[in-house]
Design a protein around this motif. Structure first.
Motif, mmCIF file in Angstrom:
data_model
loop_
_atom_site.group_PDB
_atom_site.id
_atom_site.type_symbol
_atom_site.label_atom_id
_atom_site.label_comp_id
_atom_site.label_asym_id
_atom_site.label_seq_id
_atom_site.Cartn_x
_atom_site.Cartn_y
_atom_site.Cartn_z
ATOM 1 N N SER A 138 38.219 27.581 57.051
ATOM 2 C CA SER A 138 39.536 27.669 56.415
ATOM 3 C C SER A 138 39.943 26.319 55.839
ATOM 4 C CB SER A 138 40.572 28.155 57.433
ATOM 5 O OG SER A 138 41.842 28.276 56.850
ATOM 6 N N LEU A 139 39.683 25.248 56.576
ATOM 7 C CA LEU A 139 39.965 23.900 56.070
ATOM 8 C C LEU A 139 39.104 23.588 54.851
ATOM 9 C CD1 LEU A 139 40.163 21.954 59.459
ATOM 10 C CD2 LEU A 139 42.078 22.495 57.946
ATOM 11 N N LEU A 140 37.846 23.958 54.916
ATOM 12 C CA LEU A 140 36.911 23.695 53.821
ATOM 13 C C LEU A 140 37.381 24.341 52.525
ATOM 14 C CD1 LEU A 140 33.763 22.795 53.165
ATOM 15 C CD2 LEU A 140 33.424 25.273 53.266
ATOM 16 N N LEU A 141 37.906 25.563 52.621
ATOM 17 C CA LEU A 141 38.247 26.337 51.433
ATOM 18 C C LEU A 141 39.412 25.756 50.642
ATOM 19 C CD1 LEU A 141 37.798 29.977 52.786
ATOM 20 C CD2 LEU A 141 36.229 28.642 51.377
ATOM 21 N N VAL A 142 40.153 24.851 51.234
ATOM 22 C CA VAL A 142 41.215 24.187 50.473
ATOM 23 C C VAL A 142 40.603 23.414 49.306
ATOM 24 C CG1 VAL A 142 43.057 22.472 50.565
ATOM 25 C CG2 VAL A 142 42.716 24.044 52.493
ATOM 26 N N ASP A 143 39.427 22.828 49.526
ATOM 27 C CA ASP A 143 38.731 22.088 48.468
ATOM 28 C C ASP A 143 37.699 22.940 47.742
ATOM 29 O OD1 ASP A 143 39.784 19.280 48.649
ATOM 30 O OD2 ASP A 143 39.110 19.520 50.719
ATOM 31 N N PHE A 144 37.067 23.849 48.448
ATOM 32 C CA PHE A 144 36.029 24.696 47.844
ATOM 33 C C PHE A 144 36.607 26.080 47.534
ATOM 34 C CE2 PHE A 144 33.542 21.393 49.851
ATOM 35 C CZ PHE A 144 32.414 21.264 49.057
ATOM 36 N N TYR A 145 37.792 26.111 46.960
ATOM 37 C CA TYR A 145 38.536 27.353 46.761
ATOM 38 C C TYR A 145 37.842 28.389 45.869
ATOM 39 C CZ TYR A 145 39.951 24.764 42.585
ATOM 40 O OH TYR A 145 39.946 24.029 41.433
ATOM 41 N N PRO A 146 36.943 28.010 44.901
ATOM 42 C CA PRO A 146 36.347 29.075 44.082
ATOM 43 C C PRO A 146 35.586 30.119 44.881
ATOM 44 C CG PRO A 146 36.037 26.955 43.010
ATOM 45 C CD PRO A 146 36.580 26.667 44.384
ATOM 46 N N VAL A 147 34.960 29.725 45.994
ATOM 47 C CA VAL A 147 34.168 30.708 46.751
ATOM 48 C C VAL A 147 35.066 31.684 47.503
ATOM 49 C CG1 VAL A 147 32.212 29.141 46.973
ATOM 50 C CG2 VAL A 147 33.895 29.248 48.826
ATOM 51 N N ALA A 148 36.367 31.402 47.569
ATOM 52 C CA ALA A 148 37.313 32.345 48.180
ATOM 53 C C ALA A 148 37.945 33.260 47.144
ATOM 54 C CB ALA A 148 38.411 31.583 48.934
ATOM 55 N N GLY A 149 37.523 33.127 45.884
ATOM 56 C CA GLY A 149 38.062 33.956 44.814
ATOM 57 C C GLY A 149 37.216 35.182 44.565
ATOM 58 N N ARG A 150 37.469 35.825 43.422
ATOM 59 C CA ARG A 150 36.748 37.037 43.050
ATOM 60 C C ARG A 150 36.411 36.993 41.558
ATOM 61 N NH1 ARG A 150 36.721 37.022 47.761
ATOM 62 N NH2 ARG A 150 37.309 38.651 49.250
ATOM 63 N N LEU A 151 35.325 37.636 41.203
ATOM 64 C CA LEU A 151 34.972 37.749 39.797
ATOM 65 C C LEU A 151 35.971 38.663 39.089
ATOM 66 C CD1 LEU A 151 31.091 38.150 39.456
ATOM 67 C CD2 LEU A 151 32.517 36.299 38.577
ATOM 68 N N SER A 152 36.260 38.325 37.837
ATOM 69 C CA SER A 152 37.188 39.127 37.052
ATOM 70 C C SER A 152 36.796 39.066 35.583
ATOM 71 C CB SER A 152 38.620 38.613 37.225
ATOM 72 O OG SER A 152 39.514 39.289 36.360
ATOM 73 N N THR A 153 37.018 40.175 34.886
ATOM 74 C CA THR A 153 36.795 40.207 33.436
ATOM 75 C C THR A 153 38.081 40.586 32.702
ATOM 76 O OG1 THR A 153 36.005 42.488 33.610
ATOM 77 C CG2 THR A 153 34.341 40.756 33.590
ATOM 78 N N LYS A 154 39.204 40.450 33.364
ATOM 79 C CA LYS A 154 40.480 40.767 32.735
ATOM 80 C C LYS A 154 40.771 39.750 31.636
ATOM 81 C CE LYS A 154 42.444 42.854 36.897
ATOM 82 N NZ LYS A 154 43.497 42.748 37.943
ATOM 83 N N GLY A 155 41.456 40.208 30.619
ATOM 84 C CA GLY A 155 41.801 39.317 29.524
ATOM 85 C C GLY A 155 40.782 39.420 28.405
ATOM 86 N N SER A 156 39.997 38.365 28.208
ATOM 87 C CA SER A 156 39.048 38.317 27.089
ATOM 88 C C SER A 156 37.811 39.170 27.323
ATOM 89 C CB SER A 156 38.616 36.870 26.843
ATOM 90 O OG SER A 156 37.843 36.385 27.928
ATOM 91 N N GLY A 157 37.575 39.571 28.560
ATOM 92 C CA GLY A 157 36.354 40.305 28.881
ATOM 93 C C GLY A 157 35.230 39.401 29.338
#
Length: 481
Positions: A68-87
């Motif tokens: 949890s502490l690590l993810l403050v700096d490495f936040y992209p790996v806690a995200g999700r892929l998305s194609t909203k917007g431009s595709g």
């Protein structure tokens, strides 16, 4: 030899989110990231001997808090892929979290240790087998972890990461920083999130196909009848440039076709094999091959041996593919802590009769020429522009991946013996062992450094039908004269 049956029991699944909420935004994915979207997740598992008096719940609590502490700096790996917007795919940095699986196994850690951690078929159950390659509807975690407790103490930490968010250098950087957090230390080298450096304002004119991925004949004193595939601008084409790779994008209509190609030969009794080359053997290989690096010598030897083990017809094309860290090769150079994908891929090809009909010098010299190609900033820039043009022409990402992956008998080298695998100390000492638990494809080469000699030896993981694996294990240990 038949393996004993073991039972792995799921204890719980949770989502670990950053300890401090991060700013919600979308993260640009460069072309060096996008090319990996159709490729299956990267998996690894590390085995740690812990104090038998240390409760498993206490261990997992420590790992979750530090993650949890690590993810403050490495936040992209806690995200999700998305194609909203431009595709165009992006990472939605939404703090959705990292999947954290807790499990137990009815086996004593000592049983694996006594058997020198011989690869077992159940190792694939020690990692969360996420498959982000089905990118069109993939909305799962980009990074998943499984911690499995053994009877009487000892754990393994299995991981699955989507290649779109991190190459090998970034992944092991993440793991090392997680271990620092778990030991109570501050992160010594924070990640740099700067993928927009590859977002060019000067758009290439893609109205005509002005960059191609083609074979260029290699002609040196040591190399004849061999080609290196390069990303070449049309105005620089010359008479030595040949045809596209043997399987073209036109042959692949959709994602299903891509996966059918990847699975084409994957039938029968397949197994993942672990092979070890010690420092003395590697030294002899370097001498025989006239190679300055262990990677070149070992790769040349493996390429020849796996081609022989697979009984490739003599007139069949055989290839070798690799990727090179380009962080220090772009201008201006990127920091080693750049988080994302920053590798340039290269592929060489010859005929089986050429590879096996000459001594190891030939394969080593060809791989050395390939490394020079991968180290070229021009190649990296052409590669980035090539992806732009292919996407602009409407080619789906799976076909791009296939166009690069090459033919049926291509050996692709992954990982690196320079990765700090055995420096990942969460507080219980360095791993007793590290493994690639599962592989896709046939005859590839995944490299880990050896454990007890400062990386002077190498561990190789590959996947083949069982009878070919037995042949490979025998002939790989024979150092050529």
């Amino acid at each position: 030899m038949a393996e004993e049956q073991v039972q792995i029991k799921l204890v719980g699944v949770s989502a670990v989110v950053p300890a401090i909420p991060t700013e919600k935004h979308t993260l640009f994915l460069s072309n060096l990231d996008l090319i990996w979207i159709p490729i299956v997740n990267s998996h690894s598992v590390m085995f740690y001997k812990t104090n038998p008096d240390l409760d498993f719940t206490a261990v997992t609590d420590m790992l979750k808090r530090s993650l949890s502490l690590l993810l403050v700096d490495f936040y992209p790996v806690a995200g999700r892929l998305s194609t909203k917007g431009s595709g165009r795919p992006v990472v939605d940095c939404n703090d959705a979290g990292v999947e954290f699986v807790e499990a137990s196994i009815d086996m004593a850690f000592q049983d694996l240790q006594k058997d020198e951690f011989r690869h077992r078929s159940f190792f694939k159950e020690l990692v969360p087998l996420r498959d982000g390659s089905k990118h069109e509807n993939y909305d799962g975690p980009l990074f998943s972890v499984q911690v499995t407790g053994f009877n009487g103490g000892g754990i393994c930490i299995g991981s699955s990461i989507h290649h779109v968010v991190a190459d090998g250098s970034s992944f092991w950087h993440l793991m090392n920083c997680w271990a620092e957090c778990c030991r109570g230390s501050p992160i010594s080298q924070k990640p740099e999130h700067m993928r927009t450096v590859f977002q060019s304002e000067d758009k290439i004119n893609c109205a005509v196909p002005n960059i191609s991925f083609r074979a260029e004949e290699v002609v040196t004193d040591d190399i004849k009848e061999a080609q290196i595939f390069k990303f070449i601008r049309e105005d620089l084409q010359n008479k030595n440039v040949g045809t596209n790779v043997s399987i073209s994008a036109a042959d692949i209509k959709d994602e299903r076709s891509f996966h059918e190609f990847i699975l084409r030969d994957q039938i029968g009794d397949l197994e993942v094999g672990h092979l070890h080359l010690n420092e003395e053997m590697i030294g002899k290989l370097k001498e025989r091959a006239g190679a300055s690096s262990s990677f070149v010598a070992v790769s040349a030897h493996f390429w020849r041996c796996v081609t022989r083990a697979r009984e490739v017809p003599e007139n069949e094309p055989v290839g070798f593919g690799m990727s090179a860290n380009s962080r220090g090769r772009v201008k201006p150079p990127l920091p080693a802590t750049y988080f994302g994908n920053c590798v340039c891929m290269g592929f060489a090809q010859t005929k089986a009769k050429q590879l096996l009909g000459q001594d190891i010098h030939f394969a080593a010299a060809l791989i050395q020429e390939l490394i020079k190609c991968c180290a070229s900033e021009e190649q990296l820039n052409n590669f980035i522009d090539w992806v732009d043009c292919r996407l602009a022409s409407g080619s789906p990402l799976p076909s791009l991946a296939l166009e690069i992956l090459g033919g049926r008998y291509f050996v692709v080298a992954g990982n690196s013996p320079k990765f700090p695998v055995y420096e990942i100390d969460f507080g219980w000492g360095k791993p007793m062992n590290a493994q690639i638990p599962t592989l896709s494809g046939l005859g590839g080469m995944m490299l880990f450094p050896g454990r007890d000699d400062g990386g002077k030896s190498m561990d190789i993981y590959t996947r083949l039908p069982r009878h070919q694996m037995e042949t490979l294990k025998h002939i790989l240990m024979i150092i050529p004269d």
